[in-house]
Write a protein that holds these residues in place. Sequence first.
Motif, PDB file in Angstrom:
ATOM      1  N   GLY A 183       0.783  -1.226   0.000  1.00  0.00           N
ATOM      2  CA  GLY A 183       0.000   0.000   0.000  1.00  0.00           C
ATOM      3  C   GLY A 183       0.814   1.274   0.000  1.00  0.00           C
ATOM      4  O   GLY A 183       0.267   2.361  -0.213  1.00  0.00           O
ATOM      5  N   ALA A 184       2.130   1.173   0.234  1.00  0.00           N
ATOM      6  CA  ALA A 184       2.951   2.386   0.275  1.00  0.00           C
ATOM      7  C   ALA A 184       3.070   2.999  -1.118  1.00  0.00           C
ATOM      8  O   ALA A 184       2.973   4.218  -1.273  1.00  0.00           O
ATOM      9  N   PHE A 185       3.305   2.163  -2.115  1.00  0.00           N
ATOM     10  CA  PHE A 185       3.436   2.622  -3.498  1.00  0.00           C
ATOM     11  C   PHE A 185       2.801   1.592  -4.424  1.00  0.00           C
ATOM     12  O   PHE A 185       2.516   0.466  -4.022  1.00  0.00           O
ATOM     13  N   GLU A 186       2.613   1.990  -5.662  1.00  0.00           N
ATOM     14  CA  GLU A 186       2.173   1.043  -6.676  1.00  0.00           C
ATOM     15  C   GLU A 186       3.251  -0.040  -6.836  1.00  0.00           C
ATOM     16  O   GLU A 186       4.433   0.214  -6.591  1.00  0.00           O
ATOM     17  N   PRO A 187       2.884  -1.250  -7.255  1.00  0.00           N
ATOM     18  CA  PRO A 187       3.845  -2.362  -7.334  1.00  0.00           C
ATOM     19  C   PRO A 187       5.102  -2.055  -8.141  1.00  0.00           C
ATOM     20  O   PRO A 187       6.168  -2.608  -7.863  1.00  0.00           O
ATOM     21  N   ASP A 188       5.005  -1.179  -9.145  1.00  0.00           N
ATOM     22  CA  ASP A 188       6.157  -0.905  -9.986  1.00  0.00           C
ATOM     23  C   ASP A 188       6.884   0.381  -9.596  1.00  0.00           C
ATOM     24  O   ASP A 188       7.807   0.794 -10.295  1.00  0.00           O
ATOM     25  N   ILE A 189       6.487   1.006  -8.492  1.00  0.00           N
ATOM     26  CA  ILE A 189       7.093   2.274  -8.082  1.00  0.00           C
ATOM     27  C   ILE A 189       8.023   2.120  -6.884  1.00  0.00           C
ATOM     28  O   ILE A 189       9.099   2.711  -6.823  1.00  0.00           O
ATOM     29  N   GLY A 190       7.648   1.279  -5.915  1.00  0.00           N
ATOM     30  CA  GLY A 190       8.416   1.155  -4.682  1.00  0.00           C
ATOM     31  C   GLY A 190       9.855   0.755  -4.911  1.00  0.00           C
ATOM     32  O   GLY A 190      10.783   1.362  -4.355  1.00  0.00           O
ATOM     33  N   TRP A 191      10.098  -0.275  -5.743  1.00  0.00           N
ATOM     34  CA  TRP A 191      11.473  -0.716  -5.985  1.00  0.00           C
ATOM     35  C   TRP A 191      12.268   0.357  -6.706  1.00  0.00           C
ATOM     36  O   TRP A 191      13.497   0.481  -6.506  1.00  0.00           O
ATOM     37  N   ARG A 192      11.618   1.162  -7.546  1.00  0.00           N
ATOM     38  CA  ARG A 192      12.313   2.245  -8.245  1.00  0.00           C
ATOM     39  C   ARG A 192      12.782   3.310  -7.246  1.00  0.00           C
ATOM     40  O   ARG A 192      13.908   3.810  -7.334  1.00  0.00           O
ATOM     41  N   ALA A 193      11.929   3.630  -6.296  1.00  0.00           N
ATOM     42  CA  ALA A 193      12.298   4.619  -5.280  1.00  0.00           C
ATOM     43  C   ALA A 193      13.486   4.134  -4.448  1.00  0.00           C
ATOM     44  O   ALA A 193      14.325   4.933  -4.015  1.00  0.00           O
ATOM     45  N   CYS A 194      13.573   2.816  -4.230  1.00  0.00           N
ATOM     46  CA  CYS A 194      14.686   2.266  -3.449  1.00  0.00           C
ATOM     47  C   CYS A 194      16.042   2.629  -4.063  1.00  0.00           C
ATOM     48  O   CYS A 194      17.001   2.944  -3.349  1.00  0.00           O
ATOM     49  N   PHE A 195      16.118   2.596  -5.388  1.00  0.00           N
ATOM     50  CA  PHE A 195      17.406   2.836  -6.043  1.00  0.00           C
ATOM     51  C   PHE A 195      17.786   4.311  -6.093  1.00  0.00           C
ATOM     52  O   PHE A 195      18.901   4.646  -6.518  1.00  0.00           O
ATOM     53  N   LEU A 196      16.904   5.182  -5.661  1.00  0.00           N
ATOM     54  CA  LEU A 196      17.247   6.604  -5.586  1.00  0.00           C
ATOM     55  C   LEU A 196      17.899   6.959  -4.246  1.00  0.00           C
ATOM     56  O   LEU A 196      18.433   8.054  -4.088  1.00  0.00           O
ATOM     57  N   ILE A 197      17.849   6.035  -3.281  1.00  0.00           N
ATOM     58  CA  ILE A 197      18.437   6.309  -1.962  1.00  0.00           C
ATOM     59  C   ILE A 197      19.931   6.582  -2.093  1.00  0.00           C
ATOM     60  O   ILE A 197      20.468   7.516  -1.492  1.00  0.00           O
ATOM     61  N   GLY A 198      20.632   5.775  -2.900  1.00  0.00           N
ATOM     62  CA  GLY A 198      22.072   5.940  -3.060  1.00  0.00           C
ATOM     63  C   GLY A 198      22.442   7.286  -3.648  1.00  0.00           C
ATOM     64  O   GLY A 198      23.428   7.914  -3.232  1.00  0.00           O
ATOM     65  N   ALA A 199      21.668   7.740  -4.624  1.00  0.00           N
ATOM     66  CA  ALA A 199      21.945   9.040  -5.229  1.00  0.00           C
ATOM     67  C   ALA A 199      21.778  10.164  -4.212  1.00  0.00           C
ATOM     68  O   ALA A 199      22.574  11.105  -4.166  1.00  0.00           O
ATOM     69  N   VAL A 200      20.753  10.048  -3.370  1.00  0.00           N
ATOM     70  CA  VAL A 200      20.516  11.065  -2.338  1.00  0.00           C
ATOM     71  C   VAL A 200      21.684  11.099  -1.352  1.00  0.00           C
ATOM     72  O   VAL A 200      22.119  12.171  -0.916  1.00  0.00           O
ATOM     73  N   LEU A 201      22.215   9.925  -0.973  1.00  0.00           N
ATOM     74  CA  LEU A 201      23.362   9.868  -0.064  1.00  0.00           C
ATOM     75  C   LEU A 201      24.643  10.348  -0.734  1.00  0.00           C
ATOM     76  O   LEU A 201      25.493  10.995  -0.105  1.00  0.00           O
ATOM     77  N   GLY A 202      24.806  10.033  -2.008  1.00  0.00           N
ATOM     78  CA  GLY A 202      26.056  10.306  -2.693  1.00  0.00           C
ATOM     79  C   GLY A 202      26.317  11.765  -3.000  1.00  0.00           C
ATOM     80  O   GLY A 202      27.469  12.214  -2.981  1.00  0.00           O
ATOM     81  N   LEU A 203      25.283  12.542  -3.275  1.00  0.00           N
ATOM     82  CA  LEU A 203      25.483  13.933  -3.687  1.00  0.00           C
ATOM     83  C   LEU A 203      26.180  14.787  -2.626  1.00  0.00           C
ATOM     84  O   LEU A 203      27.161  15.477  -2.946  1.00  0.00           O
TER      85      LEU A 203
END
Length: 479
Positions: A181-201
């Motif tokens: 229920g947090a995200f649509e089935p095809d959105i949640g895993w995509r958001a996971c891979f943005l965590i590294g970019a947020v940490l890296g900048l």
Amino acid sequence: MADAVTEIVETRVAARLDRLPWGRFHTLVVVALGITWILDGLEVTLAGSVAGALKESPVLQFSNADVGLVASAYLIGAVLGALIFGWATDRFGRRKLFFVTLFVYIAATTATAFSWNVWSFALFRFLTGAGIGGEYAAINSTIQELIPARMRGHTDLAINGSFWVGAALGAAGSIALLAPGAFEPDIGWRACFLIGAVLGLPILVSRFFIPESPRWLVTHGRAEEADAVVAEIEGRFAAHGHVLPEEDLAVMRFSTRHRTSFRDVFDTLFRLHRSRALVGLSLMTAQAFFYNAIFFTYALVLTDFYAVPASHVGWYILPFAAGNFFGPLLLGRLFDTVGRRTMIALTYAASGILLTLSGWAFAQDLLTAQTQTIAWMVIFFFASAAASSAYLTVSETFPLEMRALAIAIFYAIGTGLGGVAGPAVFGALIETGSRGNVFAGYLLGSALMIAAAVIAAIWGVAAERKPLEAVARPLTSLD
């Protein structure tokens, strides 16, 4: 052949760096450069945690074989990235490359979030791995050359152990983003891979405050720059009230050259220091297979054998990550006191024996998801320190002029032999649904770790508390 000698340099740069107390400068080095292991831990954990979500994705619809394929793509990228960027690090300098490699990582992990099929996902994971592999070569060499000798062992192990801070972040992120229920089935895993970019900048920005390695500068004919860098570092300590000891500092004499040929590199690795090469190869290969075979497929074990929902896998990773983090942190000082050879052999042997015991219990169906996780916590308390010591070994036991490339070569060979094959082999074993087949894979990993322990006990180098130049005489040293 290497370039002709241009001049003779006498310097106290190494001794001046090694006499420093721990200060804010070293903390900055650890934070700005040590992020590499956190990012790798994040990426590896996400790959495992989102495996179920990728299989359930209406767009990607991964099979277990696809999960193993993209895991191997990441590791192949890491191998090639380590070799290419490792060569460039020794050739063009530590500082230039640790900006390039982090930028490659940030761009690639962002692109992964926008994958549209298995092949695009595999390509972006390959590029993400290339950035991380390059980071290992550039960052390991820089940290080794800036941290005082008496603190090098436990500092390096603690930094390597921070991989599991990233693992915990990845697990926590997957719990939040993959929750029903947090995200649509095809959105949640995509958001996971943005965590590294947020940490890296922000880390990319913090690296502007890290200087070039003075040791690298000296061997490349830039002694005045090296002296200026060390003087600036010493000035930071003086400004905070530190009084540096007045003592006779060792003088080293170097012949300078701008590059080291591949012929010199391989002659050093496989003739001059071939016993060290055997140790490095065995340590890196064993830990790579041991870790990657299990860690890249732990989600499949939990979901296929223990019926753990894919969205709950992250909860099992948090205690597992804690055991891995505290292993190097608590055992690290023993590598500087008891000694490298003893502790490396001990941690490798303990890891192999414990995996054999837990693997037998798994094969007999004696474990639950919870007790399996406890078993992994205990095993990897020792295995994490062992794996960290492998990186410490290959980064401190070879000459300065080829340190980054040596790290890259052993990382590449070890990961290629043990890491790339591991996920694919275990993915296929898990696919059979046979506990006995999976146990056979565990026995292979255990045998590799125990063999590496024996090799380290016989041929390991007692590098504890020694200057890097005493552990491995620079190729251009005239002393």
